[in-house]
Design a protein around this motif. Structure first.
Motif, PDB file in Angstrom:
ATOM      1  N   THR A  20       0.821  -1.210   0.000  1.00  0.00           N
ATOM      2  CA  THR A  20       0.000   0.000   0.000  1.00  0.00           C
ATOM      3  C   THR A  20       0.853   1.257   0.000  1.00  0.00           C
ATOM      4  N   SER A  23       1.704   2.100  -3.773  1.00  0.00           N
ATOM      5  CA  SER A  23       0.629   2.116  -4.763  1.00  0.00           C
ATOM      6  C   SER A  23      -0.268   3.331  -4.546  1.00  0.00           C
ATOM      7  N   ALA A  24      -1.033   3.630  -5.551  1.00  0.00           N
ATOM      8  CA  ALA A  24      -1.969   4.756  -5.479  1.00  0.00           C
ATOM      9  C   ALA A  24      -3.396   4.212  -5.515  1.00  0.00           C
ATOM     10  N   CYS A  25      -4.315   5.018  -5.073  1.00  0.00           N
ATOM     11  CA  CYS A  25      -5.723   4.650  -5.069  1.00  0.00           C
ATOM     12  C   CYS A  25      -6.258   4.629  -6.495  1.00  0.00           C
ATOM     13  N   TYR A  30     -10.057  10.053  -3.703  1.00  0.00           N
ATOM     14  CA  TYR A  30      -9.969   9.619  -2.308  1.00  0.00           C
ATOM     15  C   TYR A  30      -8.820   8.642  -2.116  1.00  0.00           C
ATOM     16  N   GLN A  31      -7.892   9.023  -1.295  1.00  0.00           N
ATOM     17  CA  GLN A  31      -6.835   8.125  -0.860  1.00  0.00           C
ATOM     18  C   GLN A  31      -6.522   8.479   0.584  1.00  0.00           C
TER      19      GLN A  31
END
Length: 44
Positions: A20, A23-25, A30-31
Motif C-alpha cells: 500500500t 501504490s496509489a488509489c 480519495y486516498q
C-alpha cells in the motif's frame, strides 16, 4: 503454536503495508493518509 501464528500474521501485515505504501488509489479523489511509519517503507 500461538507464536507461529502471530509471526505469520505480522509478516502478512508488513507485506500489505509495503504494497500500500508503493501504490496509489484507483478511485478518483480519495486516498486515505498513511501513517509516517508506512511512508518510510516507500521505494521512491
Amino acid at each position: 503454536m500461538e507464536k507461529k501464528v502471530l509471526n505469520v500474521v505480522s509478516k502478512v501485515a508488513m507485506g500489505t503495508a509495503k504494497k500500500t505504501a508503493n501504490s496509489a488509489c484507483v478511485f478518483f479523489g480519495y486516498q486515505p493518509k498513511l501513517p509516517q511509519s508506512v511512508n518510510k517503507l516507500r521505494k521512491f
